[in-house]
Design an enzyme around this catalytic site. Structure first.
Site, PDB file in Angstrom:
ATOM      1  CE1 TYR A  36      -1.207  -6.486  -5.734  1.00 27.47           C
ATOM      2  CE2 TYR A  36       0.104  -4.678  -6.616  1.00 27.47           C
ATOM      3  CZ  TYR A  36      -0.688  -5.201  -5.620  1.00 27.47           C
ATOM      4  OH  TYR A  36      -0.965  -4.452  -4.507  1.00 27.47           O
ATOM      5  CG  ASP A  58       0.547  -3.667   0.066  1.00 27.86           C
ATOM      6  OD1 ASP A  58      -0.619  -4.057   0.080  1.00 27.86           O
ATOM      7  OD2 ASP A  58       1.173  -3.438  -0.981  1.00 27.86           O
ATOM      8  CG  HIS A 103      -3.028  -1.386   3.607  1.00 30.30           C
ATOM      9  ND1 HIS A 103      -2.845  -2.741   3.773  1.00 30.30           N
ATOM     10  CD2 HIS A 103      -2.335  -1.059   2.487  1.00 30.30           C
ATOM     11  CE1 HIS A 103      -2.093  -3.209   2.795  1.00 30.30           C
ATOM     12  NE2 HIS A 103      -1.761  -2.212   2.004  1.00 30.30           N
TER      13      HIS A 103
END
Length: 379
Positions: A302, A175, A358
């Protein structure tokens, strides 16, 4: 050691009392008939989890267990970085830097610590151990509440490893952690010996479609569809994270809903999230966000990454990685073809796994550890 101080997790009881009060007074929304996970987080499961959180979950137990690990803080460029540093057993353990992503934390790696530092205890080879350095990303957990882009984080990681005395080392992540690891390898090519990734980045529509293989084109179409069905979180966190932060920092049920939706969607659950994680594991990860009040800075990361991309400046994290790389793709992740992986990194090992997703280090720790150990000790 200069800039390094021991750290212990000690959450004030008033924080836990306030949490209980908020959980008790959760104002639940309505729900569509047969909602399940089809509209977002399953209302039935979330209510079950919140009830467990109130009545059965014991933070003090998990806090004590986490404190059996050696925690530290290092001030680097004015930012306090929390990290775990566990020395490996055996004659010559390899230094290994592990970087987590979102919406997890350093807790992603708690199961793999003994497997990597003391492999003999799990029936492995005592001469294939690692010194582990596991930092919390800036803005996550017990690091300072500062949001940085991945290239800036990589700069901090390089300085942390230098402070700790590691001239050369290995690195791994998934990630956000994968992007940081790629950037670190490109910024420190003489110091990062090899890397392991569980994702390598995704097509963004700017590629030369005609020169992509059929498998890559299919992968690009998959990613485009994925953004339409699963990518709303990324859009809001990359544009207006502060608006989201008010609700998530104020409501523990809301925070849990936002986080476990991803743990369910991105993991190899086969229809039941507890096929992959226990309630205690889910809640301990959520608690790290809650008690540190870092959900807002974590999602703001982000936007910092988006702004860095919009700037037009060259980014080490986006460049091809020449460092020897292993790529392990788990079935609940995006189905990366080897041709795409080879466009992104210098692939020396590529495997598609049979189980996991993930958060592979937390979900299938033995498999994940075997991938890292087999690659790093083959070089």
């Amino acid at each position: 050691m200069k800039n390094i101080t021991p750290f212990k997790i000690e959450v004030d009881q008033t924080v836990l009392n306030d949490l209980q009060n908020r959980l008790q007074h959760t104002r639940w929304p309505d729900e569509p008939e047969g909602a399940d996970w089809n509209y977002g987080t399953n209302p039935t499961y979330l209510k079950e989890l919140v009830t467990y959180w109130q009545k059965d979950y014991d933070w003090r137990k998990h806090e004590s267990e986490l404190n059996t690990l050696p925690h530290f803080k290092a001030e680097i460029d004015g930012i306090n970085i929390h990290f775990i540093h566990v020395k490996g057993k055996g004659q010559n353990p390899k230094p290994l830097l592990l970087t987590h992503g979102w919406p997890d934390s350093f807790y992603r790696f708690y199961k793999v610590i003994p497997l990597l530092t003391d492999p003999e205890s799990a029936g492995g080879n005592s001469e294939q151990s690692f010194d582990l350095i596991i930092p919390s990303l800036p803005g996550f957990g017990f690091s300072d509440r500062v949001a940085l882009n991945t290239d800036q984080v990589a700069v901090l990681w390089a300085k942390l490893m230098k402070i700790l005395g590691y001239d050369q080392y290995y690195a791994a992540g998934g990630d956000i952690g994968a992007i940081v690891t790629k950037s670190l390898a490109n910024q420190q090519p003489d110091r990062v010996i090899a890397i392991h990734l569980t994702d390598v980045g995704y097509p963004n529509g700017q590629e030369d479609w005609a020169n992509m293989s059929a498998a890559e084109q299919e992968f690009g179409q998959f990613i485009q569809q994925w953004w339409y069905t699963e990518g709303a979180y990324n859009m809001i966190q990359s544009t207006k994270p502060q608006t989201l932060g008010y609700g998530l920092n104020d409501s523990p049920a809301g925070l849990a809903a936002w986080i476990i939706e991803k743990f369910n969607s991105w993991s190899d659950t086969h229809g039941n999230i507890e096929n992959s994680f226990t309630k205690d594991e889910l809640l301990t990860n959520i608690m790290i966000y809650w008690v540190s009040q870092t959900i807002n800075t974590s999602i703001r990361t982000y936007l910092e990454n988006a702004r860095a991309g919009w700037s037009g400046e060259p980014s080490p994290s986006a460049e091809y990685v020449k460092t020897p790389s292993a790529v392990s793709i788990f079935p609940a992740e995006a189905p990366v073809p080897i041709e795409w992986a080879k466009r992104m990194v210098n692939v020396k090992r590529f495997n598609k796994m049979e189980k996991g997703g993930h958060f592979a280090a937390l979900e299938v720790p033995d498999t994940w550890v075997n991938e890292l150990r087999s690659f790093f000790y083959s070089l």
